[in-house]
Design a protein around this motif. Structure first.
Motif, PDB file in Angstrom:
ATOM      1  N   LEU A 380       0.627  -1.402  -0.098  1.00 36.98           N
ATOM      2  CA  LEU A 380       0.532  -0.309   0.269  1.00 36.98           C
ATOM      3  C   LEU A 380       1.133   1.307   0.430  1.00 36.98           C
ATOM      4  O   LEU A 380      -0.096   2.014  -0.840  1.00 36.98           O
ATOM      5  CB  LEU A 380      -0.967  -0.142   1.223  1.00 36.98           C
ATOM      6  CG  LEU A 380      -2.352   0.890   0.839  1.00 36.98           C
ATOM      7  CD1 LEU A 380      -2.756   0.891  -0.118  1.00 36.98           C
ATOM      8  CD2 LEU A 380      -2.675   0.717   2.978  1.00 36.98           C
ATOM      9  N   PRO A 381       2.303   1.633   0.483  1.00 36.34           N
ATOM     10  CA  PRO A 381       2.561   2.308   0.868  1.00 36.34           C
ATOM     11  C   PRO A 381       3.389   3.118  -0.718  1.00 36.34           C
ATOM     12  O   PRO A 381       3.467   3.553  -0.884  1.00 36.34           O
ATOM     13  CB  PRO A 381       3.713   2.849   2.220  1.00 36.34           C
ATOM     14  CG  PRO A 381       3.448   1.564   2.891  1.00 36.34           C
ATOM     15  CD  PRO A 381       2.411   0.432   1.871  1.00 36.34           C
ATOM     16  N   GLY A 382       3.961   1.436  -1.370  1.00 38.87           N
ATOM     17  CA  GLY A 382       4.559   2.107  -2.588  1.00 38.87           C
ATOM     18  C   GLY A 382       3.483   2.276  -3.576  1.00 38.87           C
ATOM     19  O   GLY A 382       3.801   3.662  -4.361  1.00 38.87           O
ATOM     20  N   LEU A 383       2.097   1.424  -3.348  1.00 42.20           N
ATOM     21  CA  LEU A 383       1.236   2.145  -4.647  1.00 42.20           C
ATOM     22  C   LEU A 383       0.706   3.484  -4.183  1.00 42.20           C
ATOM     23  O   LEU A 383       0.352   4.509  -4.937  1.00 42.20           O
ATOM     24  CB  LEU A 383      -0.612   1.343  -4.374  1.00 42.20           C
ATOM     25  CG  LEU A 383      -1.068   1.895  -5.066  1.00 42.20           C
ATOM     26  CD1 LEU A 383      -0.758   1.859  -6.920  1.00 42.20           C
ATOM     27  CD2 LEU A 383      -2.374   0.608  -4.708  1.00 42.20           C
ATOM     28  N   ALA A 384       1.106   4.170  -3.024  1.00 41.11           N
ATOM     29  CA  ALA A 384       0.385   5.457  -3.228  1.00 41.11           C
ATOM     30  C   ALA A 384       1.420   6.067  -3.455  1.00 41.11           C
ATOM     31  O   ALA A 384       1.826   7.201  -4.002  1.00 41.11           O
ATOM     32  CB  ALA A 384       0.729   6.433  -1.201  1.00 41.11           C
ATOM     33  N   LYS A 385       2.469   6.304  -3.281  1.00 40.57           N
ATOM     34  CA  LYS A 385       4.637   6.876  -3.537  1.00 40.57           C
ATOM     35  C   LYS A 385       3.775   6.826  -5.529  1.00 40.57           C
ATOM     36  O   LYS A 385       3.991   7.654  -6.265  1.00 40.57           O
ATOM     37  CB  LYS A 385       5.135   5.883  -3.291  1.00 40.57           C
ATOM     38  CG  LYS A 385       6.391   7.208  -3.806  1.00 40.57           C
ATOM     39  CD  LYS A 385       7.196   5.994  -2.850  1.00 40.57           C
ATOM     40  CE  LYS A 385       9.385   7.104  -3.535  1.00 40.57           C
ATOM     41  NZ  LYS A 385      10.035   6.686  -2.711  1.00 40.57           N
ATOM     42  N   ILE A 386       3.564   5.557  -6.410  1.00 39.14           N
ATOM     43  CA  ILE A 386       3.586   5.810  -7.368  1.00 39.14           C
ATOM     44  C   ILE A 386       2.370   6.632  -8.010  1.00 39.14           C
ATOM     45  O   ILE A 386       2.770   6.747  -9.563  1.00 39.14           O
ATOM     46  CB  ILE A 386       2.749   4.242  -7.748  1.00 39.14           C
ATOM     47  CG1 ILE A 386       4.417   3.225  -7.622  1.00 39.14           C
ATOM     48  CG2 ILE A 386       3.145   3.964  -9.287  1.00 39.14           C
ATOM     49  CD1 ILE A 386       4.127   1.694  -8.472  1.00 39.14           C
ATOM     50  N   LEU A 387       1.366   6.426  -7.592  1.00 43.64           N
ATOM     51  CA  LEU A 387       0.275   7.182  -7.436  1.00 43.64           C
ATOM     52  C   LEU A 387       0.417   8.754  -7.638  1.00 43.64           C
ATOM     53  O   LEU A 387      -0.466   9.480  -7.385  1.00 43.64           O
ATOM     54  CB  LEU A 387      -1.494   6.720  -7.037  1.00 43.64           C
ATOM     55  CG  LEU A 387      -1.545   5.212  -7.814  1.00 43.64           C
ATOM     56  CD1 LEU A 387      -2.784   5.311  -6.668  1.00 43.64           C
ATOM     57  CD2 LEU A 387      -1.650   5.762  -8.265  1.00 43.64           C
ATOM     58  N   ARG A 388       1.637   9.350  -6.007  1.00 39.67           N
ATOM     59  CA  ARG A 388       1.827  10.632  -6.193  1.00 39.67           C
ATOM     60  C   ARG A 388       0.255  11.208  -5.092  1.00 39.67           C
ATOM     61  O   ARG A 388       0.052  12.096  -5.127  1.00 39.67           O
ATOM     62  CB  ARG A 388       2.044  11.260  -6.789  1.00 39.67           C
ATOM     63  CG  ARG A 388       3.219  10.808  -7.963  1.00 39.67           C
ATOM     64  CD  ARG A 388       3.226  12.079  -9.238  1.00 39.67           C
ATOM     65  NE  ARG A 388       4.446  11.196  -9.934  1.00 39.67           N
ATOM     66  CZ  ARG A 388       4.471  12.415 -11.102  1.00 39.67           C
ATOM     67  NH1 ARG A 388       4.271  13.939 -11.228  1.00 39.67           N
ATOM     68  NH2 ARG A 388       5.905  11.667 -11.806  1.00 39.67           N
ATOM     69  N   ILE A 389       0.255  10.088  -3.843  1.00 37.94           N
ATOM     70  CA  ILE A 389      -0.559  10.563  -3.326  1.00 37.94           C
ATOM     71  C   ILE A 389       0.053  10.209  -1.563  1.00 37.94           C
ATOM     72  O   ILE A 389       0.459   9.239  -1.078  1.00 37.94           O
ATOM     73  CB  ILE A 389      -1.995   9.907  -2.743  1.00 37.94           C
ATOM     74  CG1 ILE A 389      -2.939   9.313  -5.068  1.00 37.94           C
ATOM     75  CG2 ILE A 389      -2.588   9.864  -1.674  1.00 37.94           C
ATOM     76  CD1 ILE A 389      -3.846   8.562  -4.454  1.00 37.94           C
ATOM     77  N   GLY A 390      -0.152  11.636  -0.808  1.00 36.32           N
ATOM     78  CA  GLY A 390       0.696  11.983   0.494  1.00 36.32           C
ATOM     79  C   GLY A 390       0.352  12.842   0.664  1.00 36.32           C
ATOM     80  O   GLY A 390      -0.689  13.792   0.269  1.00 36.32           O
ATOM     81  N   LYS A 391       0.840  12.345   2.212  1.00 37.82           N
ATOM     82  CA  LYS A 391       0.106  13.731   2.804  1.00 37.82           C
ATOM     83  C   LYS A 391       1.002  15.243   3.258  1.00 37.82           C
ATOM     84  O   LYS A 391       2.587  14.087   3.283  1.00 37.82           O
ATOM     85  CB  LYS A 391      -0.342  13.235   4.692  1.00 37.82           C
ATOM     86  CG  LYS A 391      -0.382  14.637   5.077  1.00 37.82           C
ATOM     87  CD  LYS A 391      -0.529  13.622   7.103  1.00 37.82           C
ATOM     88  CE  LYS A 391      -2.007  12.862   6.987  1.00 37.82           C
ATOM     89  NZ  LYS A 391      -1.476  12.459   8.618  1.00 37.82           N
ATOM     90  N   GLY A 392       1.225  16.216   2.495  1.00 38.54           N
ATOM     91  CA  GLY A 392       1.772  17.452   3.418  1.00 38.54           C
ATOM     92  C   GLY A 392       2.360  17.201   4.669  1.00 38.54           C
ATOM     93  O   GLY A 392       1.491  17.064   5.296  1.00 38.54           O
TER      94      GLY A 392
END
Length: 499
Positions: A380-392
C-alpha cells in the motif's frame, strides 16, 4: 478447574501475550499487518502445530470475536477526528451500502461460475469477504502518510459496513428461502438508522456526563469511557439495530468531546484494543486446521482475485460516482479494501447455523484473508507513492489533557509542545488566551518556572494552563489554533483566533 490448571492457563496466556507484543514490533519493522503474526501464533498452538491444541468451538469463537470487535471499533472511534471524517461520511456510507451490494454480487457470481460453488455458498462467501476490517484498516492506514480525506473515508467505511454484511450473511446462512432483495435492503436501512441514532445519543449523553461529573480518580475515566462505548453496542443490538455502528459512532462522539484525562483514556483504549486483537486472532488461528486448507487454496486465490481485481474496484467506482475524486484516489481506495478478522469471524456464522460445507467456506475465507493481506498491506505505501498520493507537511496537533478542579470550578490543562508545532517561538502574551485562563507554569528540560508575558515557548515545553469553567473550551481552541496557524492565526481570520 483446579488452582493448578488455573496457574497453567495464566502462564500460557502471559507467554502468548509476550510473544504477541514482540510480534507487534516485528510487524512494524517488516510492514506486515500484525494480524498475520497473531494468526500464526494461533495456528502454531493449534492442530498440526507445536502446541497440538484441539479447538473446534465455532460458536465460542464467534461470541468472543464479536466482543473483541466491539472493543476494536471503540478504540478506532475514539481515535477518529471529527474534522477529518465529517467530509468523508457521505462517501463512506455509499461504500458501505452500494459498494457492499456490488461487491457481494460480483464475488458471488465469480465463486459460482469459476469455482463451482452453489449459489447459497457463493453468496455467503461474497457477503463475508465484502466487509473491510476495522482492525486491519486502523493499524495499517495510520502508519501510511495518506491525506485525511482518504483515511477518513476508509476508516468510516470499515466502521459502517459491518452492519449490512452481518445482515446478509445471517440471511444467506438461514435455512429456507432467502428474503427478497427489497426486504434485505429495508432491514439494512432500518438497522443502520437505529444503530446510528442510539450511538449518537449514548455518545452525547456519556460525554455530557463525564464533562460535568468529576470522578474521584483519574483512572476511572478510561473505564467509564469504554463502559459507555460497550453500552452503546448493547443498546443498539437489543433495539434490533446495528450495535457495531452504534459503538463506533458513540466512541467517535466521546473521542471528540475533549474529556478530562484524555491522554490516559486514549492510552488505556489502545492497550485494550491490542489485547482484543491479539486474543481474537490467536483464537481464530486455533480454530483452523492447517492440513485441511490444502484443497481450498486454489478456490481462495481465485475468489480473492475476483474480489481484489474486479469486485472491489467496481464497487468503489459505482459508490463514488456522485463524488468528485481523482482517479488516483479511487485506485488507492480499491487496493486499500483490507480484510482481516471480521470476514473470518463472519465465516463462523454458517458453521454455527449448520450450512452444508460450511467448513469449506471457513477455510476459503481464512486462506483468502491471509494471502491477500500479505499482498495488499505491505504494498500500500508503494502504491501511494506511485500514484503520488501523500500527506503534506502539517503542524502537529496538541495532545491536551484536562483535569477538572471541581471545587474551584475550573480546569487544569497540560499542554505539551510537540516538534513541528507553531507554538515554538510564540511569546506568552501572543497566545492571547481568553480572560479567565492563564499559563501558570512551564516545564522545560526537567525544570519548572513561572513564565512572564515575554517568555518564549520552545519545542519540548510543557505548559500548565488554568482555565475557569466557562472559558475552558475557548482556551483549548485558542491553543490548538495557534499550534496549527501560528501567532497570527486570529488576525488572519482563521478558526480559534481571539480578536
Amino acid at each position: 478447574m483446579s488452582v493448578h490448571d488455573l496457574n497453567q492457563l495464566l502462564l500460557i496466556s502471559s507467554l502468548v501475550l509476550l510473544v504477541a507484543v514482540v510480534a507487534v514490533r516485528l510487524s512494524s519493522r517488516s510492514g506486515l499487518p500484525s494480524l498475520l503474526l497473531y494468526l500464526g501464533i494461533g495456528v502454531a498452538m493449534g492442530q498440526d502445530g507445536i502446541g497440538n491444541v484441539t479447538f473446534n468451538n465455532a460458536q465460542l469463537t464467534q461470541v468472543i470475536g464479536y466482543a473483541a470487535l466491539v472493543v476494536i471499533l471503540a478504540e478506532g472511534g475514539l481515535g477518529t477526528k471529527w474534522t477529518e471524517i465529517k467530509p468523508a461520511l457521505p462517501a463512506a456510507a455509499s461504500l458501505a451500502v452500494v459498494g457492499v451490494a456490488a461487491s457481494v454480487g460480483v464475488t458471488a457470481a465469480g465463486a459460482h461460475y469459476l469455482v463451482g460453488l452453489d449459489w447459497r455458498q457463493a453468496f455467503i462467501i461474497g457477503a463475508v469477504v465484502s466487509s473491510t476490517d476495522a482492525a486491519a484498516v486502523f493499524s495499517v492506514l495510520r502508519r501510511v502518510p495518506l491525506p485525511s480525506r482518504i483515511t477518513g473515508v476508509l476508516e468510516a467505511e470499515s466502521g459502517f459496513n459491518d452492519a449490512p454484511v452481518v445482515i446478509l450473511v445471517v440471511a444467506f446462512s438461514t435455512a429456507g428461502p432467502v428474503h427478497h432483495w427489497y426486504v434485505l435492503v429495508g432491514e439494512i436501512a432500518l438497522e443502520l438508522a437505529i444503530g446510528a441514532a442510539i450511538g449518537l445519543a449514548v455518545g452525547w449523553l456519556g460525554a455530557y456526563g463525564l464533562r460535568h461529573v468529576a470522578l474521584p480518580a483519574s483512572g476511572l475515566y478510561p473505564i467509564a469511557v469504554m463502559a459507555i462505548a460497550v453500552a452503546a453496542y448493547a443498546a443498539g443490538a437489543l433495539a434490533h439495530g446495528s450495535g457495531f455502528l452504534a459503538v463506533y459512532l458513540a466512541s467517535m462522539v466521546l473521542g471528540n468531546a475533549k474529556l478530562p484525562h484524555w491522554a490516559a483514556t486514549r492510552g488505556f483504549a489502545e492497550g485494550v484494543g491490542w489485547i482484543a486483537q491479539i486474543g481474537m486472532f490467536v483464537l481464530l488461528g486455533l480454530l483452523v486446521t492447517p492440513h485441511r486448507l490444502l484443497d481450498d487454496i486454489w478456490p481462495a486465490v481465485v475468489i480473492g482475485l475476483i474480489l481484489t481485481a474486479v469486485a472491489r474496484p467496481l464497487s468503489v467506482v459505482l459508490s463514488l460516482l456522485p463524488f468528485r475524486m481523482p482517479w488516483q484516489e479511487k485506485a488507492l481506495m480499491s487496493w486499500a479494501g483490507l480484510r482481516g478478522a471480521v470476514p473470518i469471524i463472519l465465516a463462523t456464522i454458517p458453521m454455527v447455523n449448520g450450512v452444508d460445507d460450511s467448513e469449506e467456506i471457513f477455510n476459503i475465507v481464512f486462506v483468502l484473508v491471509v494471502v491477500y493481506t500479505l499482498v495488499q498491506g505491505p504494498t500500500l505505501p508503494g502504491l501511494a507513492k506511485i500514484l503520488r498520493i501523500g500527506k503534506g507537511a502539517e503542524a502537529s496537533d496538541l495532545g491536551i489533557e484536562s483535569a477538572p478542579l471541581e471545587r474551584l470550578r475550573g480546569h487544569l490543562l497540560s499542554v505539551p509542545v510537540p516538534e513541528g508545532s507553531r507554538l515554538h517561538g510564540v511569546e506568552i502574551s501572543e497566545l492571547r488566551l481568553p480572560t479567565g485562563s492563564a499559563v501558570t507554569l512551564i516545564v522545560r528540560d526537567g525544570k519548572s518556572f513561572v513564565p512572564g508575558p515575554s517568555t518564549v515557548l520552545r519545542n519540548g515545553d510543557e505548559l500548565l494552563v488554568v482555565a475557569t469553567d466557562p472559558v475552558r473550551d475557548a482556551a483549548e481552541a485558542r491553543l490548538r489554533a495557534v499550534a496549527q496557524g501560528g501567532k497570527l492565526v486570529g488576525w488572519l481570520g482563521l478558526p480559534g483566533g481571539q480578536r
